[in-house]
Write a protein that holds these residues in place. Sequence first.
Motif, mmCIF file in Angstrom:
data_model
loop_
_atom_site.group_PDB
_atom_site.id
_atom_site.type_symbol
_atom_site.label_atom_id
_atom_site.label_comp_id
_atom_site.label_asym_id
_atom_site.label_seq_id
_atom_site.Cartn_x
_atom_site.Cartn_y
_atom_site.Cartn_z
ATOM 1 N N ASN A 1 0.840 -1.191 0.000
ATOM 2 C CA ASN A 1 0.000 0.000 0.000
ATOM 3 C C ASN A 1 0.881 1.250 0.000
ATOM 4 N N PRO A 2 0.696 2.159 -0.973
ATOM 5 C CA PRO A 2 1.549 3.354 -1.046
ATOM 6 C C PRO A 2 1.464 4.245 0.199
ATOM 7 N N LEU A 3 0.310 4.273 0.859
ATOM 8 C CA LEU A 3 0.184 5.076 2.063
ATOM 9 C C LEU A 3 1.044 4.502 3.191
ATOM 10 N N ILE A 4 1.062 3.184 3.311
ATOM 11 C CA ILE A 4 1.914 2.541 4.309
ATOM 12 C C ILE A 4 3.379 2.799 3.987
ATOM 13 N N ASP A 5 3.721 2.730 2.719
ATOM 14 C CA ASP A 5 5.105 3.015 2.311
ATOM 15 C C ASP A 5 5.522 4.424 2.714
ATOM 16 N N GLN A 6 4.631 5.392 2.505
ATOM 17 C CA GLN A 6 4.967 6.764 2.869
ATOM 18 C C GLN A 6 5.151 6.901 4.378
ATOM 19 N N TRP A 7 4.285 6.228 5.130
ATOM 20 C CA TRP A 7 4.426 6.231 6.591
ATOM 21 C C TRP A 7 5.799 5.708 7.000
ATOM 22 N N HIS A 8 6.216 4.595 6.412
ATOM 23 C CA HIS A 8 7.535 4.033 6.717
ATOM 24 C C HIS A 8 8.645 5.043 6.435
ATOM 25 N N ARG A 9 8.572 5.687 5.268
ATOM 26 C CA ARG A 9 9.633 6.637 4.895
ATOM 27 C C ARG A 9 9.643 7.853 5.812
ATOM 28 N N ASN A 10 8.461 8.417 6.056
ATOM 29 C CA ASN A 10 8.393 9.640 6.859
ATOM 30 C C ASN A 10 8.819 9.421 8.299
ATOM 31 N N ARG A 11 8.602 8.232 8.816
ATOM 32 C CA ARG A 11 8.948 7.942 10.214
ATOM 33 C C ARG A 11 10.263 7.166 10.334
ATOM 34 N N GLY A 12 10.894 6.875 9.222
ATOM 35 C CA GLY A 12 12.170 6.170 9.263
ATOM 36 C C GLY A 12 12.063 4.757 9.798
ATOM 37 N N LEU A 13 10.949 4.088 9.527
ATOM 38 C CA LEU A 13 10.747 2.739 10.046
ATOM 39 C C LEU A 13 11.520 1.720 9.216
#
Length: 557
Positions: A5-17
């Motif tokens: 899911n692209p939204l989950i991907d963005q969350w990972h990137r923005n939070r450095g997960l």
Amino acid sequence: MNAKNPLIDQWHRNRGLTIDSWRAIERPSSRPLARLDELCAALKELHDGGAAVTVLPDFDMDGISAGALGRAGLAMLGFDVRLYHPDATRGYGFGAWDIDRIAERFPDTAAILTCDVGITCHEGVAAARARGWKTLVTDHHTQLGPLGADIIVDPCATGESYEHPSICGAHVLWMVLDRYAELYDPERRRYLFALRALAALGTVGDQMDMSGENRQLMRDGLQVLRVNHDNPAVYATTGCREFDATMTGLAALTRCLADHRELDSADGIDEQLVGFRIAPMCNAPKRMGEPVGEVFDLFADPGGAHRRAEWLHDVNMRRKRAVAGYVAQLRVDEQPYAPNLYLTDAPLGIIGLIATKVLADTGMPVLVANRDLMRGSGRAPEWYDAIDTLNPLGHDLAGHQHAFGFTTDESKLRALADDIARTAADHRPAGDDAATGEDRAAILLDTRGDLGMPFTAADRRMFVEFPAALRHYAPFGPGWPEPDVEVVFHADDIHDMRTMGADGQHLKIRLDEGLDLVCWNQSMPAGDGPWAVRGSLSNNEWRGTVTPQLQGTVRTL
């Protein structure tokens, strides 16, 4: 950590997960609580001698959970157990008065086992020992000095090396009982698993970090609640009266919410339901000056469980109306110490909830005091450890770093407000929004792609699939917040806009891109845009049609 899911991907990137950071969040403590086996050995001696053990809890959600858990668990393990109902009007902790009351009600008491309380109760511990009682303290608050208890098990006790001290009192007691069963009664250990549901309630109610062993605890506890909701006979037919009554009480809570259409099915039992429905119901009596013993009796009297759950729901609705009224009054009263310190006429029981509302609006540390008593409650964001910051400056805070009580006097109000403002400015993380105290949304979208990831009507599936994809990372809570979503849109993106509610007090905006924006108790800000709505993304299903919707707060950029 790549997601479909692209939204989950963005969350990972923005939070450095990353995989490593995810494993760190999931990793439990590698060593047991100190003196755990010693406490179990003391309990075994009491058990074998047929001695009466009185469980002495606190009176908030964690304390209620711990008390019910202790009574049910000890009874299942064959103990002669009683449960003391603390008097919420006397404030936190227990003293000689409580010990005298236990002696009157349970004169055969040979030992007290505290839960979610005790580590700072020097007078009460001394009074218990003076009667010759074995004094066993389980707690999770910070030890401030020597305590005369026989044995202490507390992740925040002096000299404790437990890696994850942010566990609630009910969880500590569950660990004690589980270890006892492992050592001395392995056949009954399997029954204690169901009591993880109570430890999960305490974890959310006390706002413990959602990391380490708390994560698996929540998964287990929520699953027990779901099964218990659909079929209480799974857990409530063991033949142990105290245990069965406890599980019946838990089922009464969730079924009451279903009766009031606040829970559609067992699948809806999650950490959000616990935090915003169940815990407030159980906390409502102490906040509204009603008998807290009724909450404990919910887990002790199967025949009255449904009636008590309905009563709790009614008290909680009254509590909601009271909080809303005092918050509204707070905003029109002259407040010379705002925005970090407010004065109110609200009773002490609901001041913490008022502080929570103000924190949600400002994102900054806030203290709210009853203007006559000069006592109150405070709330702080995760980046501000209020007790460690303000107590060295001469102020009197107690509790947890981010949810605490305090005492002051009129001559100190200005200094207290100034100290909060100055230290908050020093502690605020870089990148926080100066106006709201919040950092950027975890997921940022923009219909034009100027400020965030662009999206179109063709991306509708991405929104619909997001809630299910996100649940793989649950549970969420302090230390592991659910990612918020912010959508930036423009006037020509609006397909339809209307008000909702009997008085038109709510706003609903449908974008051309197929996304609904729902803003409760808000109107459309003036101006030509662009605007942004920030909140939580979910799905709304109506007559077989699923529409993604973002529920949040609207503002003009």
